[in-house]
Scaffold this motif. Structure first.
Motif, PDB file in Angstrom:
ATOM      1  N   ALA A  44      -0.348   9.095 -14.247  1.00  0.00           N
ATOM      2  CA  ALA A  44      -1.613   9.594 -13.696  1.00  0.00           C
ATOM      3  C   ALA A  44      -2.780   8.755 -14.208  1.00  0.00           C
ATOM      4  N   ARG A  45      -2.728   8.424 -15.476  1.00  0.00           N
ATOM      5  CA  ARG A  45      -3.779   7.613 -16.096  1.00  0.00           C
ATOM      6  C   ARG A  45      -3.842   6.222 -15.439  1.00  0.00           C
ATOM      7  N   ALA A  46      -2.679   5.607 -15.270  1.00  0.00           N
ATOM      8  CA  ALA A  46      -2.629   4.257 -14.686  1.00  0.00           C
ATOM      9  C   ALA A  46      -3.039   4.271 -13.216  1.00  0.00           C
ATOM     10  N   MET A  47      -2.532   5.234 -12.447  1.00  0.00           N
ATOM     11  CA  MET A  47      -2.821   5.260 -11.026  1.00  0.00           C
ATOM     12  C   MET A  47      -4.268   5.664 -10.747  1.00  0.00           C
ATOM     13  N   PHE A  48      -4.889   6.405 -11.665  1.00  0.00           N
ATOM     14  CA  PHE A  48      -6.300   6.738 -11.497  1.00  0.00           C
ATOM     15  C   PHE A  48      -7.138   5.463 -11.530  1.00  0.00           C
ATOM     16  N   GLY A  49      -6.710   4.490 -12.341  1.00  0.00           N
ATOM     17  CA  GLY A  49      -7.411   3.215 -12.358  1.00  0.00           C
ATOM     18  C   GLY A  49      -7.281   2.459 -11.051  1.00  0.00           C
ATOM     19  N   TRP A  50      -6.156   2.678 -10.339  1.00  0.00           N
ATOM     20  CA  TRP A  50      -5.961   2.013  -9.051  1.00  0.00           C
ATOM     21  C   TRP A  50      -6.596   2.794  -7.906  1.00  0.00           C
ATOM     22  N   ASP A  51      -6.461   4.118  -7.941  1.00  0.00           N
ATOM     23  CA  ASP A  51      -6.999   4.982  -6.886  1.00  0.00           C
ATOM     24  C   ASP A  51      -7.540   6.254  -7.535  1.00  0.00           C
ATOM     25  N   PRO A  52      -8.807   6.267  -7.903  1.00  0.00           N
ATOM     26  CA  PRO A  52      -9.368   7.413  -8.636  1.00  0.00           C
ATOM     27  C   PRO A  52      -9.546   8.650  -7.751  1.00  0.00           C
ATOM     28  N   ILE A  53      -8.503   9.431  -7.640  1.00  0.00           N
ATOM     29  CA  ILE A  53      -8.575  10.666  -6.857  1.00  0.00           C
ATOM     30  C   ILE A  53      -8.461  11.860  -7.802  1.00  0.00           C
ATOM     31  N   LYS A  63     -20.128   6.646 -15.581  1.00  0.00           N
ATOM     32  CA  LYS A  63     -20.931   5.559 -16.152  1.00  0.00           C
ATOM     33  C   LYS A  63     -20.818   4.282 -15.327  1.00  0.00           C
ATOM     34  N   LYS A  64     -19.645   4.024 -14.754  1.00  0.00           N
ATOM     35  CA  LYS A  64     -19.394   2.750 -14.080  1.00  0.00           C
ATOM     36  C   LYS A  64     -19.556   2.806 -12.566  1.00  0.00           C
ATOM     37  N   HIS A  65     -19.659   3.995 -12.010  1.00  0.00           N
ATOM     38  CA  HIS A  65     -19.604   4.136 -10.553  1.00  0.00           C
ATOM     39  C   HIS A  65     -20.941   4.620 -10.008  1.00  0.00           C
ATOM     40  N   ASP A  66     -21.319   4.104  -8.852  1.00  0.00           N
ATOM     41  CA  ASP A  66     -22.535   4.576  -8.193  1.00  0.00           C
ATOM     42  C   ASP A  66     -22.323   5.984  -7.634  1.00  0.00           C
ATOM     43  N   LEU A  67     -23.430   6.657  -7.406  1.00  0.00           N
ATOM     44  CA  LEU A  67     -23.351   8.003  -6.843  1.00  0.00           C
ATOM     45  C   LEU A  67     -22.967   7.927  -5.374  1.00  0.00           C
ATOM     46  N   ASP A  68     -21.773   8.419  -5.068  1.00  0.00           N
ATOM     47  CA  ASP A  68     -21.304   8.485  -3.688  1.00  0.00           C
ATOM     48  C   ASP A  68     -20.327   9.641  -3.572  1.00  0.00           C
ATOM     49  N   SER A  69     -19.718   9.759  -2.403  1.00  0.00           N
ATOM     50  CA  SER A  69     -18.818  10.893  -2.173  1.00  0.00           C
ATOM     51  C   SER A  69     -17.601  10.836  -3.086  1.00  0.00           C
ATOM     52  N   GLN A  70     -17.138   9.631  -3.430  1.00  0.00           N
ATOM     53  CA  GLN A  70     -15.976   9.533  -4.304  1.00  0.00           C
ATOM     54  C   GLN A  70     -16.286  10.064  -5.697  1.00  0.00           C
ATOM     55  N   LEU A  71     -17.464   9.751  -6.219  1.00  0.00           N
ATOM     56  CA  LEU A  71     -17.843  10.264  -7.537  1.00  0.00           C
ATOM     57  C   LEU A  71     -17.904  11.790  -7.514  1.00  0.00           C
ATOM     58  N   ILE A  72     -18.451  12.332  -6.451  1.00  0.00           N
ATOM     59  CA  ILE A  72     -18.534  13.790  -6.329  1.00  0.00           C
ATOM     60  C   ILE A  72     -17.135  14.396  -6.293  1.00  0.00           C
ATOM     61  N   MET A  73     -16.205  13.779  -5.572  1.00  0.00           N
ATOM     62  CA  MET A  73     -14.841  14.315  -5.479  1.00  0.00           C
ATOM     63  C   MET A  73     -14.128  14.236  -6.830  1.00  0.00           C
ATOM     64  N   ALA A  94       0.830  -1.214   0.000  1.00  0.00           N
ATOM     65  CA  ALA A  94       0.000   0.000   0.000  1.00  0.00           C
ATOM     66  C   ALA A  94       0.859   1.255   0.000  1.00  0.00           C
ATOM     67  N   GLU A  95       1.975   1.216   0.739  1.00  0.00           N
ATOM     68  CA  GLU A  95       2.847   2.401   0.816  1.00  0.00           C
ATOM     69  C   GLU A  95       3.503   2.694  -0.533  1.00  0.00           C
ATOM     70  N   VAL A  96       3.926   1.651  -1.226  1.00  0.00           N
ATOM     71  CA  VAL A  96       4.566   1.852  -2.528  1.00  0.00           C
ATOM     72  C   VAL A  96       3.572   2.448  -3.526  1.00  0.00           C
ATOM     73  N   LYS A  97       2.375   1.907  -3.569  1.00  0.00           N
ATOM     74  CA  LYS A  97       1.396   2.395  -4.534  1.00  0.00           C
ATOM     75  C   LYS A  97       0.903   3.800  -4.187  1.00  0.00           C
ATOM     76  N   ALA A  98       0.779   4.073  -2.902  1.00  0.00           N
ATOM     77  CA  ALA A  98       0.420   5.439  -2.495  1.00  0.00           C
ATOM     78  C   ALA A  98       1.510   6.420  -2.915  1.00  0.00           C
ATOM     79  N   ALA A  99       2.770   5.979  -2.835  1.00  0.00           N
ATOM     80  CA  ALA A  99       3.886   6.825  -3.261  1.00  0.00           C
ATOM     81  C   ALA A  99       3.846   7.055  -4.768  1.00  0.00           C
ATOM     82  N   TRP A 100       3.475   6.037  -5.533  1.00  0.00           N
ATOM     83  CA  TRP A 100       3.379   6.212  -6.981  1.00  0.00           C
ATOM     84  C   TRP A 100       2.269   7.199  -7.346  1.00  0.00           C
ATOM     85  N   VAL A 101       1.195   7.163  -6.597  1.00  0.00           N
ATOM     86  CA  VAL A 101       0.127   8.148  -6.821  1.00  0.00           C
ATOM     87  C   VAL A 101       0.666   9.559  -6.592  1.00  0.00           C
ATOM     88  N   ARG A 102       1.365   9.716  -5.478  1.00  0.00           N
ATOM     89  CA  ARG A 102       1.929  11.028  -5.147  1.00  0.00           C
ATOM     90  C   ARG A 102       2.971  11.454  -6.182  1.00  0.00           C
TER      91      ARG A 102
END
Length: 479
Positions: free
Chosen positions: A360-369, A390-400, A341-349
């Motif tokens: 950014a494109r690849a990491m968005f698929g892993w952690d859509p922020i 289209k693929k995600h339910d309406l929740d706080s993550q979609l709004i963000m 988790a730490e390595v992948k979080a670092a790649w996002v950063r």
């Protein structure tokens, strides 16, 4: 009857029943300013005309200017006459819409109105200034354009009221030599766009005389037009006494894979990570030395994160992404037995800091922020977001995620969001509030006919109405 009571009464019953000599709204603005500044009100009557001022630009009488400011510990403060305005005010309809917005009608559109108005080079009329300056006191996010929009009268009012003196720190168009901190940042930013090297040399020439706060903000301006030509200056900034300056410099050097700091981070990353076939072995650092701190590694972790995990994430986030020797999609498929988790979080950063589109494109698929979208061009931002909707339910993550997509949304994303609204309206209509507001605020207002005809569902019609409101807003600002 006092001056304020006369103005308020006139405003309530109308000038037909109680005629007022002068400009009612302008004079009322002055009285509001005086009251909020703790000053006594003067007698009713027409204020003095400022020599050279434009039509209907008034200031208080000479007697009023000599009244004591309440709250002064000793003596009295003499208010100066408001200087003549240099900019033309926005039109009447535009000003009326601003009043409506400040009064609570689609109040979240206030930053957009201010930005659009500032782009026209005009100012707001005097009668809206007290309320607008008061909003700026409570909300720092809207201050960026107020230095221009408030005009000379606004700065004069800010001088009367300590609660509004923040305005005196906002850009007004002054030069590098004469302006305040905000003016100098704006000047440097403009110069950086036109001539990056000249902008850096200008900053270098005054660097030792700048305050620590200003140095940190000036460094961030260098993000535009960043190149290896800036590397020696940024490397020297790593020795600054102020942590914020060092952090800002390290963030920019991270975007330069050839920089000395990036190479030092690469060496640290290689000491921590070994890639063999389809396995990534990780050994987190055991300490954080002074050299690491100089390069932007913060030794104390946030609550909930261990020290070694924190140091590992920072090192990998600042190491050049090119050192991994594999495309990000392939790396994400590899096994990481420890510190996964730490390595992948670092790649996002790292993707965010280095603004690398592929990562950014690849990491968005892993952690859509939302932060990852900033590394992508607007068209691709909207394509990714539309697919996510289209693929995600309406929740706080979609709004963000949608909140991270730059305006104005074009037809593809607009249609995906409208379709989502129609779908959710049949099952969870109570859950649509934020999505409806966001759609109305971010979709290109020129697309209001699309929303109007898309569906008779009430929530979609609310989006259409807000888009129409914004479309009219822009027309009023560009008559």
């Amino acid at each position: 009857m006092t001056g304020w009571e006369e103005l308020a009464s006139t405003a309530l019953v109308g000038t037909d029943r109680r005629p007022h000599q002068g400009d009612l709204l302008d004079d009322a603005a002055v009285e509001v300013a005086r009251r909020r500044a703790g000053r006594k009100t003067g007698a009713a009557g027409p204020p003095e005309q400022v020599p050279g001022a434009g039509p209907q630009e008034h200031v208080p009488s000479g007697a009023d200017r000599r009244e004591q400011t309440a709250g002064a510990s000793e003596g009295s403060l003499e208010a100066q006459a408001a200087p003549a305005e240099e900019r033309v005010a926005v039109g009447r309809r535009a000003a009326e819409r601003l009043v409506r917005i400040m009064g609570g009608e689609h109040e979240r559109l206030l930053p957009e109105w201010l930005a659009a108005a500032a782009a026209t080079g005009r100012r707001v009329p005097p009668y809206v200034l007290p309320e607008l300056l008061e909003k700026g006191r409570r909300d720092r996010s809207i201050r960026v354009h107020l230095g221009v929009l408030a005009g000379q009268r606004g700065r004069w009012l800010a001088g009367l009221n300590p609660a509004w003196d923040y305005l005196l720190e906002e850009p007004t168009g002054e030069t590098w030599e004469l302006g305040g901190a905000a003016d100098r940042r704006a000047h440097l930013r403009t110069l950086r766009t036109a001539d990056p090297e000249q902008a850096r040399r200008l900053l270098e020439s005054t660097w030792e005389r700048e305050t620590p706060d200003d140095r940190a903000e000036f460094v961030e301006v260098l993000a535009d037009g960043l190149s290896m030509e800036d590397e020696p200056f940024l490397e020297s900034a790593l020795d600054d006494r102020r942590r914020e300056v060092r952090q800002a410099a390290a963030n920019l050097l991270t975007r330069l894979p050839g920089s000395r700091m990036s190479q030092r981070m690469a060496e640290r990353a290689r000491a921590c990570v070994t890639i063999s076939r389809k396995v990534i072995a990780v050994e987190a650092p055991h300490d954080c030395d002074k050299a690491m701190e100089r390069d932007g590694i913060r030794p104390k972790p946030p609550r909930g994160i261990g020290e070694r995990a924190w140091w590992l994430q920072q090192i990998l986030a600042r190491a050049p992404l090119s050192i991994w020797g594999h495309p990000p999609a392939a790396l994400l498929e590899m096994k990481i037995p420890d510190w996964d988790a730490e390595v992948k979080a670092a790649w996002v950063r790292a993707a965010v800091l280095q603004k690398d589109p592929e990562w950014a494109r690849a990491m968005f698929g892993w952690d859509p922020i939302a932060d990852l979208l900033e590394s992508l061009p607007p068209d691709e931002q909207q394509e990714l977001a539309a697919d996510f909707v289209k693929k995600h339910d309406l929740d706080s993550q979609l709004i963000m995620v949608l909140g991270g997509v730059s305006s104005h949304w074009r037809e593809g994303l607009a249609t995906a969001v409208l379709r989502k609204i129609v779908k959710v309206a049949t099952t969870q209509p109570w859950n649509l509030g934020e999505l409806v507001k966001l759609a109305g605020e971010r979709i290109d207002p020129a697309l209001f006919p699309l929303a109007l005809s898309y569906s008779p569902v009430e929530s979609v019609q609310q989006v259409a109405a807000l888009l129409r409101f914004r479309a009219d807003m822009y027309k009023e600002l560009h008559p």
